[in-house]
Structures are given as C-alpha cells and as structure tokens.
Scaffold this motif. Structure first.
Motif, mmCIF file in Angstrom:
data_model
loop_
_atom_site.group_PDB
_atom_site.id
_atom_site.type_symbol
_atom_site.label_atom_id
_atom_site.label_comp_id
_atom_site.label_asym_id
_atom_site.label_seq_id
_atom_site.Cartn_x
_atom_site.Cartn_y
_atom_site.Cartn_z
ATOM 1 N N PHE A 67 0.822 -1.212 0.000
ATOM 2 C CA PHE A 67 0.000 0.000 0.000
ATOM 3 C C PHE A 67 0.861 1.271 0.000
ATOM 4 C CE2 PHE A 67 -2.174 -3.488 2.092
ATOM 5 C CZ PHE A 67 -3.293 -3.606 1.284
ATOM 6 N N GLY A 68 2.118 1.108 -0.392
ATOM 7 C CA GLY A 68 3.012 2.246 -0.536
ATOM 8 C C GLY A 68 3.598 2.777 0.750
ATOM 9 N N VAL A 69 3.574 1.979 1.816
ATOM 10 C CA VAL A 69 4.098 2.424 3.112
ATOM 11 C C VAL A 69 5.412 1.713 3.398
ATOM 12 C CG1 VAL A 69 3.693 2.518 5.602
ATOM 13 C CG2 VAL A 69 1.805 2.923 4.006
ATOM 14 N N ASP A 70 6.425 2.489 3.737
ATOM 15 C CA ASP A 70 7.750 1.939 4.024
ATOM 16 C C ASP A 70 8.354 2.724 5.176
ATOM 17 O OD1 ASP A 70 10.002 0.359 3.700
ATOM 18 O OD2 ASP A 70 10.061 0.616 1.527
ATOM 19 N N GLY A 71 9.537 2.344 5.598
ATOM 20 C CA GLY A 71 10.258 3.146 6.563
ATOM 21 C C GLY A 71 10.139 2.687 8.000
ATOM 22 N N GLU A 72 10.184 3.674 8.941
ATOM 23 C CA GLU A 72 10.299 3.363 10.355
ATOM 24 C C GLU A 72 9.061 2.676 10.917
ATOM 25 O OE1 GLU A 72 11.976 5.444 14.438
ATOM 26 O OE2 GLU A 72 10.989 6.722 12.938
ATOM 27 N N GLY A 73 7.868 3.032 10.445
ATOM 28 C CA GLY A 73 6.645 2.428 10.978
ATOM 29 C C GLY A 73 6.620 0.920 10.837
ATOM 30 N N ALA A 216 -11.895 -4.838 1.644
ATOM 31 C CA ALA A 216 -11.717 -5.922 0.668
ATOM 32 C C ALA A 216 -10.275 -6.395 0.647
ATOM 33 C CB ALA A 216 -12.148 -5.448 -0.722
ATOM 34 N N ALA A 217 -9.343 -5.461 0.683
ATOM 35 C CA ALA A 217 -7.930 -5.826 0.677
ATOM 36 C C ALA A 217 -7.564 -6.578 1.946
ATOM 37 C CB ALA A 217 -7.069 -4.577 0.531
ATOM 38 N N ARG A 218 -8.098 -6.141 3.080
ATOM 39 C CA ARG A 218 -7.782 -6.821 4.339
ATOM 40 C C ARG A 218 -8.365 -8.224 4.379
ATOM 41 N NH1 ARG A 218 -7.943 -2.771 9.490
ATOM 42 N NH2 ARG A 218 -7.396 -4.759 10.480
ATOM 43 N N THR A 219 -9.535 -8.411 3.777
ATOM 44 C CA THR A 219 -10.125 -9.755 3.711
ATOM 45 C C THR A 219 -9.249 -10.691 2.880
ATOM 46 O OG1 THR A 219 -12.382 -8.924 3.984
ATOM 47 C CG2 THR A 219 -12.130 -11.077 2.957
ATOM 48 N N ALA A 220 -8.771 -10.198 1.741
ATOM 49 C CA ALA A 220 -7.908 -11.006 0.885
ATOM 50 C C ALA A 220 -6.598 -11.341 1.596
ATOM 51 C CB ALA A 220 -7.627 -10.284 -0.432
ATOM 52 N N LEU A 221 -6.029 -10.365 2.285
ATOM 53 C CA LEU A 221 -4.770 -10.604 2.991
ATOM 54 C C LEU A 221 -4.960 -11.547 4.176
ATOM 55 C CD1 LEU A 221 -3.114 -7.072 2.921
ATOM 56 C CD2 LEU A 221 -2.329 -9.149 1.753
ATOM 57 N N LYS A 222 -6.122 -11.495 4.800
ATOM 58 C CA LYS A 222 -6.397 -12.412 5.906
ATOM 59 C C LYS A 222 -6.433 -13.854 5.404
ATOM 60 C CE LYS A 222 -9.448 -13.040 9.880
ATOM 61 N NZ LYS A 222 -8.387 -12.786 10.866
ATOM 62 N N ALA A 223 -7.059 -14.068 4.234
ATOM 63 C CA ALA A 223 -7.101 -15.408 3.654
ATOM 64 C C ALA A 223 -5.687 -15.885 3.309
ATOM 65 C CB ALA A 223 -7.981 -15.410 2.403
ATOM 66 N N TYR A 224 -4.889 -14.982 2.754
ATOM 67 C CA TYR A 224 -3.498 -15.303 2.450
ATOM 68 C C TYR A 224 -2.744 -15.695 3.719
ATOM 69 C CZ TYR A 224 1.473 -14.175 1.923
ATOM 70 O OH TYR A 224 2.851 -14.212 1.976
ATOM 71 N N ALA A 288 -4.418 -12.848 -5.696
ATOM 72 C CA ALA A 288 -4.757 -12.493 -7.079
ATOM 73 C C ALA A 288 -5.242 -11.048 -7.243
ATOM 74 C CB ALA A 288 -5.794 -13.466 -7.635
ATOM 75 N N PRO A 289 -6.053 -10.502 -6.322
ATOM 76 C CA PRO A 289 -6.547 -9.131 -6.527
ATOM 77 C C PRO A 289 -5.452 -8.065 -6.562
ATOM 78 C CG PRO A 289 -7.858 -10.270 -4.860
ATOM 79 C CD PRO A 289 -6.672 -11.121 -5.130
ATOM 80 N N PHE A 290 -4.274 -8.384 -6.067
ATOM 81 C CA PHE A 290 -3.220 -7.374 -5.960
ATOM 82 C C PHE A 290 -2.264 -7.357 -7.148
ATOM 83 C CE2 PHE A 290 -4.386 -8.665 -1.616
ATOM 84 C CZ PHE A 290 -4.872 -7.454 -1.138
ATOM 85 N N GLY A 291 -2.387 -8.347 -8.039
ATOM 86 C CA GLY A 291 -1.536 -8.374 -9.219
ATOM 87 C C GLY A 291 -0.062 -8.504 -8.892
ATOM 88 N N GLU A 292 0.783 -7.879 -9.725
ATOM 89 C CA GLU A 292 2.231 -8.000 -9.583
ATOM 90 C C GLU A 292 2.745 -7.372 -8.291
ATOM 91 O OE1 GLU A 292 4.524 -9.610 -11.483
ATOM 92 O OE2 GLU A 292 2.729 -10.458 -12.425
ATOM 93 N N ALA A 293 2.002 -6.427 -7.744
ATOM 94 C CA ALA A 293 2.458 -5.747 -6.539
ATOM 95 C C ALA A 293 2.634 -6.698 -5.356
ATOM 96 C CB ALA A 293 1.475 -4.641 -6.157
ATOM 97 N N ALA A 294 1.928 -7.829 -5.393
ATOM 98 C CA ALA A 294 1.980 -8.777 -4.285
ATOM 99 C C ALA A 294 3.049 -9.850 -4.476
ATOM 100 C CB ALA A 294 0.621 -9.446 -4.102
ATOM 101 N N GLU A 295 3.924 -9.687 -5.454
ATOM 102 C CA GLU A 295 4.918 -10.725 -5.714
ATOM 103 C C GLU A 295 5.817 -11.012 -4.506
ATOM 104 O OE1 GLU A 295 6.093 -13.876 -7.775
ATOM 105 O OE2 GLU A 295 4.485 -12.506 -8.328
ATOM 106 N N PRO A 296 6.211 -10.005 -3.721
ATOM 107 C CA PRO A 296 6.985 -10.330 -2.514
ATOM 108 C C PRO A 296 6.242 -11.259 -1.558
ATOM 109 C CG PRO A 296 7.227 -8.013 -3.030
ATOM 110 C CD PRO A 296 6.155 -8.545 -3.944
ATOM 111 N N LEU A 297 4.937 -11.052 -1.399
ATOM 112 C CA LEU A 297 4.160 -11.929 -0.527
ATOM 113 C C LEU A 297 4.026 -13.324 -1.123
ATOM 114 C CD1 LEU A 297 1.375 -9.464 0.681
ATOM 115 C CD2 LEU A 297 3.282 -10.381 2.024
ATOM 116 N N ARG A 298 3.954 -13.406 -2.445
ATOM 117 C CA ARG A 298 3.969 -14.735 -3.087
ATOM 118 C C ARG A 298 5.303 -15.429 -2.814
ATOM 119 N NH1 ARG A 298 1.676 -11.498 -7.245
ATOM 120 N NH2 ARG A 298 -0.581 -11.861 -7.412
ATOM 121 N N GLY A 299 6.372 -14.660 -2.912
ATOM 122 C CA GLY A 299 7.681 -15.218 -2.613
ATOM 123 C C GLY A 299 7.775 -15.722 -1.190
#
Length: 309
Positions: A67-73, A216-224, A288-299
């Motif tokens: 979701f574009g968040v990086d860094g100290e948080g 919707a995104a949180r539901t998909a990530l919860k299933a993952y 699947a809903p996140f496309g290529e952006a989720a490749e790190p999580l697939r890895g």
C-alpha cells in the motif's frame, strides 16, 4: 518477484531488524525506566540477537509496502512482533513447556542463564513489544497505534498463541486428558492456527493496518495469511521429521517422542506434503486481486513451503 527476490528482501529486513533490536536492547534506561539490570538485559539480547530469519518483520514490511508504506513504521511494528515471538520461544523452551536445550544453534536462555532469568526475559520482551507499538515513532495516528496493539495482543493471548500452547500441552496429556494421537485433523489445525499461525497472520494484518488497507484488501490478505500460517506449521512439522538439528538450529525428532499433535502424525509425510502444496496454492490464489504488486508476498509463501529443504 521470485522466491529469490523475497529472500533478498528477507535478508535486508534481517539486517535492519538486528540493528534496530541492538539499539532497542541497549544498556541505557529509556524515559520512565529506572535502570536496566545487566543480567536480564543480557538474557534478552541472547534471546533476540544473532539468529533468526526475521520472517515476521519481513511480512509486516511486505504487506505495508503493498500500500506504498515503508520506513520506520513497518520496521518498528516488525520489532514488536519479533519481541513477542522471541518471548514465546524463551518460554516454550523452558522445562515446564517443551524443555529444549538448543535454539538457533545456541543454548536456550534457561540453559545459558537460568530458569528464573529466562522467565523474566520473556516477560520483559513481551511488555517491550507494546512499548514499541505505543510510541509515536511507530505511527503518528493514535488510532493506528491502538489497532496495532489490539491486533498483536489478540494474536498473542488466550485466543491466540498462548491458548494454542495450552492446547498443545493438553494434547500431550499433560493435564490428564487424551493424547494427540486421538485428535481429529480439524482440532490439530485449530491448535496450530493459534499457536503458530496467529503471529504470522498478525504480521500481515499489521502491515495492512499501517497501509490503511480497505476492507476488501484486508479480507484477501487475511485469507493469504491464514493459509501461510498453516503452511508454515506443516513445513515445520516436516522439518522435525526430516531435518537435521545442525540445519534446523534446534533438536529434531522430538514431536513424535513428546506425542505432539501434528499433521504428519495424522496424514504421514506424503499426506502432509500434499497438504503443504494445497495451502501454498491457497495463499497464492488469495493474492490475485493485488496483481504483480503482491509478488513479494507470493515469494514469502514459496519460501515458507521450501525453507531448509
């Protein structure tokens, strides 16, 4: 990004986490503290530094980055969940629990120090986790910090990791009940989802909270995350049967001796392998809903399935 790409990210997260933990566990007392007793601090450092893949902080970072968040948080949220994970290992290794002498290739904390110091080190690591999350450096919005605290507390508590550990001990017949061999597969899966899966799920969820993901995104990530957590435990059970202690970093072959509830014990090695493949596929499909952006999580899912083998 392929699995090797995730492993590169995992290595980078491990370096950042190690450095941040070193600072977090420094001898200087923080604001509001009186003094940090040297023996207790050294036991905490023994538990937390110089080992571990830092998978949970890497999952926090990967989910937040979606979701574009990086860094100290994300780094600080990862530190918090790693402290809770570390405390759980210190306590799980105690004679009253799993009675282990080796962790990450080194003596467990109660062996390197003593049982009382190990208990206190675990206690201090648990409270330190929530200290980190409550700090404004983790996030400027108090509502986000509260959501992070609640997520980690529930994952670690009576309905999560601690409750799962109790169920695991009960399955060994510690309290006069039945043995693990009599447990149904559903019950084993529930036990493992609490004991091991809950913190992995929380890692992904905390990344989503930092990223202010929509429902919707949180539901998909919860299933993952649910599939990932289950896959992690099956892989761990297989390592206990097939891995060498020098590779795994702890004693192996103990699950069967202790009568622990595992999928390997119910389905056998090949059946457990098939279940691991299914869970990995489930995790990949959920992204699947996140496309290529989720490749790190697939890895991460592929890494969990193939680690140390």
């Amino acid at each position: 990004m392929a699995e090797t790409g995730f492993q590169d990210q995992l290595a980078q997260t491990a370096v950042a986490t190690e450095s941040a933990l070193d600072l977090l566990l420094s001898p200087e007392a923080a604001a509001g503290e009186t003094v940090r007793p040297g023996r207790l601090l050294e036991a905490m450092r023994h538990a937390m530094l110089g080992g571990g893949k830092r998978l949970r902080p890497a999952l926090v970072a990967a989910a937040a980055r979606l979701f574009g968040v990086d860094g100290e948080g994300p780094l600080r949220a990862g530190l918090a969940i790693e402290c809770v994970h570390g405390y759980s290992l210190v306590h799980d290794d105690l004679p009253a629990m799993d009675d282990d002498d080796l962790r990450r290739g080194r003596p467990t904390v109660h062996r390197a120090f003593d049982e009382a110091t190990a208990i206190l080190a675990g206690d201090a690591l648990q409270t330190l986790a929530f200290d980190v999350l409550a700090d404004e450096r983790t996030h400027s919005d108090a509502a986000v910090r509260i959501a992070l605290v609640a997520t980690l507390a529930r994952a670690a508590g009576v309905g999560g990791m601690a409750g799962g550990q109790l169920l695991d001990l009960a399955a060994e017949g510690r309290f006069g009940g039945g043995a693990a061999g009599l447990m149904a597969e559903h019950d084993v899966a529930q036990l493992q989802a609490m004991k091991t899966g809950a913190l992995l799920e929380a890692s992904v969820e905390m990344g989503a909270i930092l990223g202010r993901a929509d429902p919707a995104a949180r539901t998909a990530l919860k299933a993952y995350a649910k599939a990932l957590g289950a896959a992690f435990q099956v892989a761990d059970d297989l390592l206990d049967v097939e891995g060498a202690a020098g590779t795994v970093g702890k004693a192996t072959g103990k699950d069967a001796v202790a009568g622990k509830a595992t999928l390997v014990g119910i389905r056998g090695v090949e059946g457990a392998r098939l279940r691991l493949e299914q869970l990995t596929d489930d995790a990949l499909v959920a992204l699947a809903p996140f496309g290529e952006a989720a490749e790190p999580l697939r890895g991460a899912a592929r890494f969990v399935a193939m680690r140390d083998r």
